[in-house]
Design an enzyme around this catalytic site. Sequence first.
Site, PDB file in Angstrom:
ATOM      1  N   GLU A 166      -9.240  15.839  -6.561  1.00  0.00           N
ATOM      2  CA  GLU A 166      -9.889  16.024  -5.259  1.00  0.00           C
ATOM      3  C   GLU A 166      -8.937  15.731  -4.096  1.00  0.00           C
ATOM      4  O   GLU A 166      -9.286  15.020  -3.159  1.00  0.00           O
ATOM      5  CB  GLU A 166     -11.142  15.150  -5.162  1.00  0.00           C
ATOM      6  CG  GLU A 166     -12.167  15.500  -6.231  1.00  0.00           C
ATOM      7  CD  GLU A 166     -13.507  14.793  -6.060  1.00  0.00           C
ATOM      8  OE1 GLU A 166     -13.518  13.645  -5.586  1.00  0.00           O
ATOM      9  OE2 GLU A 166     -14.529  15.411  -6.402  1.00  0.00           O
TER      10      GLU A 166
ATOM     11  N   ASP B 198     -20.175  15.259 -13.158  1.00  0.00           N
ATOM     12  CA  ASP B 198     -20.167  14.251 -12.120  1.00  0.00           C
ATOM     13  C   ASP B 198     -21.517  13.572 -11.940  1.00  0.00           C
ATOM     14  O   ASP B 198     -22.254  13.903 -11.010  1.00  0.00           O
ATOM     15  CB  ASP B 198     -19.747  14.912 -10.797  1.00  0.00           C
ATOM     16  CG  ASP B 198     -19.322  13.876  -9.788  1.00  0.00           C
ATOM     17  OD1 ASP B 198     -19.265  12.703 -10.165  1.00  0.00           O
ATOM     18  OD2 ASP B 198     -19.057  14.251  -8.636  1.00  0.00           O
TER      19      ASP B 198
ATOM     20  N   LYS C 230     -15.753   9.329 -16.863  1.00  0.00           N
ATOM     21  CA  LYS C 230     -17.170   9.379 -16.454  1.00  0.00           C
ATOM     22  C   LYS C 230     -18.036   9.807 -17.637  1.00  0.00           C
ATOM     23  O   LYS C 230     -17.581  10.571 -18.494  1.00  0.00           O
ATOM     24  CB  LYS C 230     -17.369  10.373 -15.314  1.00  0.00           C
ATOM     25  CG  LYS C 230     -16.788   9.915 -13.985  1.00  0.00           C
ATOM     26  CD  LYS C 230     -17.180  10.858 -12.845  1.00  0.00           C
ATOM     27  CE  LYS C 230     -16.501  10.409 -11.552  1.00  0.00           C
ATOM     28  NZ  LYS C 230     -16.892  11.217 -10.373  1.00  0.00           N
TER      29      LYS C 230
ATOM     30  N   GLU D  59     -25.820   8.458  -6.007  1.00  0.00           N
ATOM     31  CA  GLU D  59     -25.305   9.598  -5.236  1.00  0.00           C
ATOM     32  C   GLU D  59     -26.142  10.854  -5.460  1.00  0.00           C
ATOM     33  O   GLU D  59     -26.464  11.566  -4.514  1.00  0.00           O
ATOM     34  CB  GLU D  59     -23.846   9.856  -5.645  1.00  0.00           C
ATOM     35  CG  GLU D  59     -23.266  11.106  -5.013  1.00  0.00           C
ATOM     36  CD  GLU D  59     -21.806  11.346  -5.398  1.00  0.00           C
ATOM     37  OE1 GLU D  59     -21.217  10.511  -6.113  1.00  0.00           O
ATOM     38  OE2 GLU D  59     -21.252  12.372  -4.969  1.00  0.00           O
TER      39      GLU D  59
END
Length: 706
Positions: free
Chosen positions: A300, A374, A369, A402
């Site tokens: 990113e 995500d 993760k 999130e």
Amino acid sequence: MRRLLPVLAVILSVFFAGPAKAETGHDLWLRYRPIETQHRASYAVSQWVMPAASPMLAAARGELQRGLAGMLGAAPPQVQAVSADGALVVGLAASPLLAPLALPAPGREGYVIRAARLNGHAVTVIAGGDEAGVLYGVFAYLRQVQARQPVADTLSAPRNQLRLLNHWDNLDGTVERGYAGASIWNWPVLPEHVPRLIAGYARANASIGINGTVLNNVNAQAAILTPAYIEKAKAVADALRPWNIRVYLSVRWSAPIEIGGLTSADPLDPAVKRWWADKAAEIYRAIPDFGGFLVKANSEGQPGPQDYRRSHADGANMIADVLKPHGGIVMWRAFVYADDPARDRAGAAYREFVPLDGQFRDNVVLQVKNGPLDFQPREPFSPLLAAMPKTPLMLELQITKEYLGQKTHLVYLGAQFSEVLQTDTFAHGPGSTIARIVDGSLDGHRISGIAGVANIGNDADWSGSIFNQADWYAFGRLAWDPGLSPRAVAAEWAAQTFTADPAFTGPVTEMMMLSREAVVHYMTPLGLHHIMAHGHHMGPAPWDAIGPREDWKAVYYHRATKDGIGWDRKASGFTAQYKPPLAERFADVATTPEDYLLWFHRLAWDHRMPSGRTLWEQMVARYRQGVDEVAAMQAGWAKMRGFVDAERFAQVSDYLAIQHREAIWWRDACLAYFAQFSGQPFPKDYAPKYPLAVYQAMPAYASPPP
Ligand code: GCW
């Protein structure tokens, strides 16, 4: 007047006792409420013995004193030697005091709680394998009493060595994906002033076994490594140390250029390596027990070794080498998707890292993760977890919500964490659970661990809502023992946080477990994923098709057209990243669980589901079910009024109302959008209230009225 006295007494007691105290939730699950009369005998303590010759033992003793005083009304006398039945004896298992009992060895950070006889008296013993074990044993004892469970014979040691929080806290006090106020570190006042909040944070973490914390965001600023910030980090480390919590830092790959005056950050450049070695030495002078670095590189937009045509292994190993003499580790994140999005982002990390298995130094751990994408409400597990047997893998979970309703939605993540940990990857045949991969037992690794992206800020209740505290709590408990039942952890949390009355803990535990399914149903049923609004990730936006990268757009993930919906991930090569029999299972529609259906398959809208419904009808049914489940949670909570103080009761009720309104928003916006493609009508008793354009026009963080 005499007749008024009782009335006055009632008014005064209401005024001074619990209900009138403003109840913010700041005390978390560490409330130490007086034990009810009917339970007193079970928890009586006549006296206690606890030598404390170090800051950590003193912290444990202070906690025990506080807990006993709160729950028994007054702390019983502390004595040097046991002289009465019912004493509590606490110390190191190997100490002269306890060695004669020949207890089973608790091991590192472990503890034993046991009924025994000492000097001819019946005692309860809390014995630690080391000082941290004493601390955790004290908290375990207090937990049992607080939850009004019988104080049971226990032998417990952590399954995972590293039980870490990752703070995505920036140096300006903001928190990336934080919904609980500003950063608790308060950098400007450090190091001279260490806010009380930091010790409170440490104590709460110790109570659930967390033993490390990464202070700053993985999108790191180089400034964290300047002398001024190292001094600040040292002040935090000093405050956390008595609670067995080590400090780690996220580092920015290009720091040697940005703050070191070098022209390169090439990991094979000797000057670069020297810079990192000097920096490591400087940090260890200030923080002798510093844990190590967490690195987000070439992900990113972050810089990394690939900028110099070096691999992730080249980068991780260089940092590992400079930390090694000090005993530090590198946690290298596998959250990368730098390559071509045309190749399916879900498979990117596997493609980059699997070829590097076996190339990392022994003080590198790869942080993966749970899902290949995500932190979605529900994802299949990341196939990388089963594909790097020669590399220790740390699991990264997200405690902050999130993608799951952020501050307000009640979604108990203990259920999600446990679901991930208990998943069988078949890495080495059946029984290769993710829990066993990350705890190192499956492949015999020395380093093991779990990290959770923290949901903590300076809000009075720490986590943005009372029920978000349960996610922090469950993370710690499951990192210690992934085998714990999420339901039992929820019950234990609710008992300590509110009341141990089973008439309360029973229904509330059910509500928490239901909440995990509800959010999947009203946001992303049937394996849908990444259809939330762009950027802030709040609210539905399956129409989202803006932005610089294809793989940041919702339409990239659901691919809905009149022909069908979903992604054929057999064709993309992704299902082949799983081990057999999962690779075959996920490649076949008939054997793919409904939860992952559209994750792995592209299906026609009239595809027949096992329920007999068409795919479209099933989608409508699931979205509606999610909203109904939230309504059931609201109704269930409404019945709990008598058990909870007014402030916390109201916060939960209010937030559930928001969740209900937003669940309707998710349901209606998504169905209004997908209806354009489905070619099938809505059921007779349902249709979204507004036309699609209304949902599409909603400003950020606003939902239409239900
Ligand atoms: O989920 C994405 C988040 C980013 C985050 C990134 C990561 C810290 O939207 O905010 O950056 O993951 O995990 O690195």
